[in-house]
Design an enzyme around this catalytic site. Structure first.
Site, PDB file in Angstrom:
ATOM      1  N   ARG A 139      14.042  98.105  68.676  1.00  0.00           N
ATOM      2  CA  ARG A 139      12.920  98.058  69.621  1.00  0.00           C
ATOM      3  C   ARG A 139      11.668  98.685  69.011  1.00  0.00           C
ATOM      4  NH1 ARG A 139      14.583 100.266  75.254  1.00  0.00           N
ATOM      5  NH2 ARG A 139      12.611  99.307  75.872  1.00  0.00           N
ATOM      6  N   HIS A 196       8.904 108.089  81.711  1.00  0.00           N
ATOM      7  CA  HIS A 196      10.171 107.767  81.045  1.00  0.00           C
ATOM      8  C   HIS A 196      10.177 108.116  79.564  1.00  0.00           C
ATOM      9  CE1 HIS A 196      11.127 104.676  84.479  1.00  0.00           C
ATOM     10  NE2 HIS A 196      11.210 105.934  84.867  1.00  0.00           N
ATOM     11  N   GLY A 239       2.150  95.655  87.424  1.00  0.00           N
ATOM     12  CA  GLY A 239       3.229  95.202  86.548  1.00  0.00           C
ATOM     13  C   GLY A 239       4.519  95.972  86.664  1.00  0.00           C
ATOM     14  N   THR A 240       4.868  96.361  87.876  1.00  0.00           N
ATOM     15  CA  THR A 240       6.174  96.994  88.065  1.00  0.00           C
ATOM     16  C   THR A 240       6.921  96.277  89.179  1.00  0.00           C
ATOM     17  OG1 THR A 240       7.374  99.036  88.551  1.00  0.00           O
ATOM     18  CG2 THR A 240       5.199  98.834  89.529  1.00  0.00           C
ATOM     19  N   ALA A 254      -2.072  90.895  84.653  1.00  0.00           N
ATOM     20  CA  ALA A 254      -2.957  92.067  84.682  1.00  0.00           C
ATOM     21  C   ALA A 254      -4.099  91.949  83.668  1.00  0.00           C
ATOM     22  CB  ALA A 254      -2.139  93.322  84.394  1.00  0.00           C
TER      23      ALA A 254
HETATM   24  P1  NAD Z   1      10.307  95.393  85.239  1.00  0.00           P
HETATM   25  O1  NAD Z   1      10.676  94.694  83.967  1.00  0.00           O
HETATM   26  O2  NAD Z   1      11.386  95.686  86.226  1.00  0.00           O
HETATM   27  O3  NAD Z   1       9.180  94.561  86.021  1.00  0.00           O
HETATM   28  C1  NAD Z   1       8.068  94.037  85.374  1.00  0.00           C
HETATM   29  C2  NAD Z   1       7.108  93.519  86.427  1.00  0.00           C
HETATM   30  O4  NAD Z   1       5.941  93.067  85.765  1.00  0.00           O
HETATM   31  C3  NAD Z   1       7.658  92.346  87.228  1.00  0.00           C
HETATM   32  O5  NAD Z   1       7.455  92.579  88.608  1.00  0.00           O
HETATM   33  C4  NAD Z   1       6.804  91.165  86.753  1.00  0.00           C
HETATM   34  O6  NAD Z   1       6.553  90.216  87.790  1.00  0.00           O
HETATM   35  C5  NAD Z   1       5.532  91.858  86.346  1.00  0.00           C
HETATM   36  N1  NAD Z   1       4.727  91.165  85.340  1.00  0.00           N
HETATM   37  C6  NAD Z   1       5.151  90.290  84.376  1.00  0.00           C
HETATM   38  N2  NAD Z   1       4.098  89.894  83.637  1.00  0.00           N
HETATM   39  C7  NAD Z   1       3.001  90.520  84.142  1.00  0.00           C
HETATM   40  C8  NAD Z   1       1.628  90.509  83.803  1.00  0.00           C
HETATM   41  N3  NAD Z   1       1.164  89.768  82.776  1.00  0.00           N
HETATM   42  N4  NAD Z   1       0.771  91.262  84.532  1.00  0.00           N
HETATM   43  C9  NAD Z   1       1.231  92.017  85.570  1.00  0.00           C
HETATM   44  N5  NAD Z   1       2.521  92.068  85.929  1.00  0.00           N
HETATM   45  C10 NAD Z   1       3.398  91.318  85.228  1.00  0.00           C
HETATM   46  O7  NAD Z   1       9.518  96.700  84.800  1.00  0.00           O
HETATM   47  P2  NAD Z   1       9.454  98.157  85.418  1.00  0.00           P
HETATM   48  O8  NAD Z   1       9.180  98.044  86.885  1.00  0.00           O
HETATM   49  O9  NAD Z   1       8.526  98.895  84.556  1.00  0.00           O
HETATM   50  O10 NAD Z   1      10.933  98.735  85.245  1.00  0.00           O
HETATM   51  C11 NAD Z   1      11.700  98.482  84.071  1.00  0.00           C
HETATM   52  C12 NAD Z   1      12.138  99.708  83.273  1.00  0.00           C
HETATM   53  O11 NAD Z   1      12.200  99.339  81.882  1.00  0.00           O
HETATM   54  C13 NAD Z   1      11.222 100.889  83.332  1.00  0.00           C
HETATM   55  O12 NAD Z   1      12.029 101.995  83.457  1.00  0.00           O
HETATM   56  C14 NAD Z   1      10.499 100.929  81.993  1.00  0.00           C
HETATM   57  O13 NAD Z   1      10.418 102.277  81.542  1.00  0.00           O
HETATM   58  C15 NAD Z   1      11.403 100.196  81.052  1.00  0.00           C
HETATM   59  N6  NAD Z   1      10.686  99.335  80.070  1.00  0.00           N
HETATM   60  C16 NAD Z   1       9.540  99.757  79.441  1.00  0.00           C
HETATM   61  C17 NAD Z   1       8.874  98.901  78.547  1.00  0.00           C
HETATM   62  C18 NAD Z   1       7.633  99.373  77.833  1.00  0.00           C
HETATM   63  O14 NAD Z   1       7.498 100.545  77.531  1.00  0.00           O
HETATM   64  N7  NAD Z   1       6.674  98.464  77.566  1.00  0.00           N
HETATM   65  C19 NAD Z   1       9.364  97.629  78.296  1.00  0.00           C
HETATM   66  C20 NAD Z   1      10.543  97.251  78.960  1.00  0.00           C
HETATM   67  C21 NAD Z   1      11.173  98.097  79.851  1.00  0.00           C
END
Ligand code: NAD
Ligand code: ZN
Length: 274
Positions: free
Chosen positions: A81, A130, A205-206, A249
């Site tokens: 990752r 996190h 985006g959550t 977003a």
């Molecule tokens: P999630 O994957 O559960 O949800 C992602 C959300 O983002 C969804 O509701 C989706 O519809 C929305 N989304 C998708 N594309 C988008 C866009 N372009 N603009 C706005 N919204 C958009 O994510 P979560 O709620 O953050 O929970 C997942 C867990 O996984 C968390 O604990 C997080 O820490 C971890 N995680 C983090 C990363 C990172 O650091 N980038 C990546 C993957 C997972």
């Protein structure tokens, strides 16, 4: 439609009204999740389980038990990752959130992401609920929580799995919150305090399924905050949102920032008898 085109359904007047609500806010907070980083090419947790990793469940890779059972497997998964993340850059959504501070310098960002992209984009007050995937710590936190370890300074057989803590010899692990683990206490406490005192929370985006982060918008709403959600999908938070702006977003947030900058500092004065 590409990821950064706006949804067709957001009227300009909604953007202007949301900007006006933000402009009047005394204590604005943004809560972000994996969706804000999607346009940087960072897969969500599920999407990251590709290729060789597709055979595993997150529970086999992201729990303390999994690490104790097979430290090399979990370490290799995080190295994978980290490699995917190395080339990632902040996208227009991260940059727009940082630019909000030019108008609202008191803005605080609470993120569930572990990718460091809000800080890279220039946001100055970021609570990383996190953790941070680029950091490592002692599995036993032998010098206090967290006992960070700079692995670049260590010599060890990189094919054999994680290195050992230079203080106590325990395994070194990524400084992220795994399933079944508590969030960093100070970060969580501050996030709750902010959620109880904010007047406007922007939720970007959550999916609202990972606790306790998912409870923050509900806490804010209960304390009277206006909730503005940006997400192409409906979520559990949509039910309590005063605004749901549907779309990516990276397309919507720059429009809000442009509108925010256009809001006058003080409402224009009308004629004396108006
Ligand atoms: P999630 O994957 O559960 O949800 C992602 C959300 O983002 C969804 O509701 C989706 O519809 C929305 N989304 C998708 N594309 C988008 C866009 N372009 N603009 C706005 N919204 C958009 O994510 P979560 O709620 O953050 O929970 C997942 C867990 O996984 C968390 O604990 C997080 O820490 C971890 N995680 C983090 C990363 C990172 O650091 N980038 C990546 C993957 C997972
Ligand atoms: Zn140690």
């Amino acid at each position: 439609m590409t990821d950064s085109q706006p949804g067709p359904t957001i009227p300009e007047s909604d953007i202007a009204e949301v900007a006006a609500v933000l402009r009047r806010s005394a204590r604005p907070v943004v809560l972000t999740g994996a969706g804000v980083s999607k346009e940087s090419g960072i897969p969500t947790f599920r999407d990251a389980l590709d290729g060789l990793w597709a055979q595993y469940d997150p529970e086999q890779l992201a729990t303390p038990r999994a690490f104790r059972r097979n430290p090399k497997l979990v370490w290799d998964w995080y190295q994978h990752r980290r490699e995917m993340l190395a080339a990632a850059r902040p996208n227009p959504a991260h940059r727009a959130i940082a630019e909000v501070e030019t108008v609202l310098p008191q803005l605080v960002v609470i993120t569930q992401n572990i990718d460091g992209l809000h800080v890279a984009a220039g946001s100055s007050d970021v609570i990383a609920l996190h953790g941070d995937i680029r950091r490592n710590k002692c599995f036993d936190n032998c010098q206090g929580d967290p006992t960070l370890v700079d692995v670049a300074a260590l010599a060890w057989d990189r094919d054999a799995g994680p290195p050992r803590c230079p203080h106590c010899g325990a395994w070194v692990r990524p400084d992220v919150v795994w399933f079944e683990e508590m969030l960093p206490a100070a970060a969580l406490e501050r996030a709750y305090d902010l959620s109880h005192s904010t007047d406007v929370m922007l939720v970007v985006g959550t999916s609202g399924v990972v606790q306790p982060a998912a409870s923050l918008p509900f806490a804010a709403k209960q304390h009277g905050a206006t909730i503005i959600e940006i997400n192409p999908e409906m979520t559990s938070i949509t039910l309590i949102a005063d605004w749901h702006l549907s779309g990516p977003a990276g397309a919507i947030l720059p429009l809000i920032v442009a509108a925010l900058r256009a809001v006058p500092d003080h409402p224009p004065e009308g004629p004396p008898d108006a």
